[in-house]
Design a protein around this motif. Structure first.
Motif, PDB file in Angstrom:
ATOM      1  N   THR A 192      -6.902 -24.276  15.588  1.00  0.00           N
ATOM      2  CA  THR A 192      -5.522 -24.228  16.210  1.00  0.00           C
ATOM      3  C   THR A 192      -4.970 -23.032  16.037  1.00  0.00           C
ATOM      4  OG1 THR A 192      -4.474 -25.291  14.524  1.00  0.00           O
ATOM      5  CG2 THR A 192      -5.309 -26.662  16.207  1.00  0.00           C
ATOM      6  N   THR A 193      -4.302 -22.472  16.851  1.00  0.00           N
ATOM      7  CA  THR A 193      -3.431 -21.276  17.089  1.00  0.00           C
ATOM      8  C   THR A 193      -3.949 -19.998  16.046  1.00  0.00           C
ATOM      9  OG1 THR A 193      -1.451 -22.715  16.833  1.00  0.00           O
ATOM     10  CG2 THR A 193      -1.073 -20.420  16.600  1.00  0.00           C
TER      11      THR A 193
ATOM     12  N   ASN B 114      -4.619 -15.628  22.698  1.00  0.00           N
ATOM     13  CA  ASN B 114      -4.012 -16.627  21.852  1.00  0.00           C
ATOM     14  C   ASN B 114      -4.591 -17.921  22.184  1.00  0.00           C
ATOM     15  OD1 ASN B 114      -2.102 -14.813  20.538  1.00  0.00           O
ATOM     16  ND2 ASN B 114      -1.180 -14.501  22.363  1.00  0.00           N
TER      17      ASN B 114
ATOM     18  N   LYS C  15      -4.928 -21.761  21.218  1.00  0.00           N
ATOM     19  CA  LYS C  15      -3.997 -22.792  20.865  1.00  0.00           C
ATOM     20  C   LYS C  15      -4.660 -23.830  20.157  1.00  0.00           C
ATOM     21  CE  LYS C  15      -0.264 -20.959  22.447  1.00  0.00           C
ATOM     22  NZ  LYS C  15       0.512 -20.306  21.322  1.00  0.00           N
TER      23      LYS C  15
END
Length: 134
Positions: free
Chosen positions: A89-90, A101, A103
């Protein structure tokens, strides 16, 4: 573009570099490629929208195929790849114009097969195929 970010991440990943030694290819490997190697391709993609416009969020279903002449080593490389991606994640992949980017990354499916050089041959490559949604 997700493919550029994925390549940037995988080709610089400290855990994958010693296993693949740069043998990461989009869509197909050259005939001269030594094993193990990884092929990645986009299967499908889409963009999210809200009521009045695009939300600026895209997702892609990517297929990642690990090939090796040794079945156990193919599994070892695929497990290392899965360990780096599954549940991520992220995270920022790439840089500059290739920055993506991320997520989340979900592992959707894993398949294992053997692809003989020719029909009935015992020589060939083991293939571990993973579908991940990014």
């Amino acid at each position: 573009m997700i493919e550029n970010g994925l390549y940037a991440y995988l080709s610089t990943n400290a855990d994958l570099m010693p296993l693949l030694e740069g043998r990461i290819y989009p869509d197909r490997a050259p005939a001269s490629a030594s094993v193990p190697y990884l092929i990645y391709r986009r299967i499908s993609s889409g963009h999210l929208h809200h009521q009045t416009a695009a939300a600026g969020i895209a997702h892609a279903l990517m297929q990642l195929d690990v090939y090796d002449s040794d079945g156990l080593n193919a599994v070892h490389v695929a497990e290392a790849l899965r360990g780096e991606l599954e549940g991520m994640t992220t995270k920022a992949w790439g840089s500059g114009g290739n920055l993506v980017n991320v997520k989340r990354v979900f592992l959707e499916n894993v398949r294992r097969s053997f692809e003989p050089k020719e029909e009935g041959s015992e020589e060939g490559h083991y293939r571990i195929s993973m579908e991940v949604e990014i």
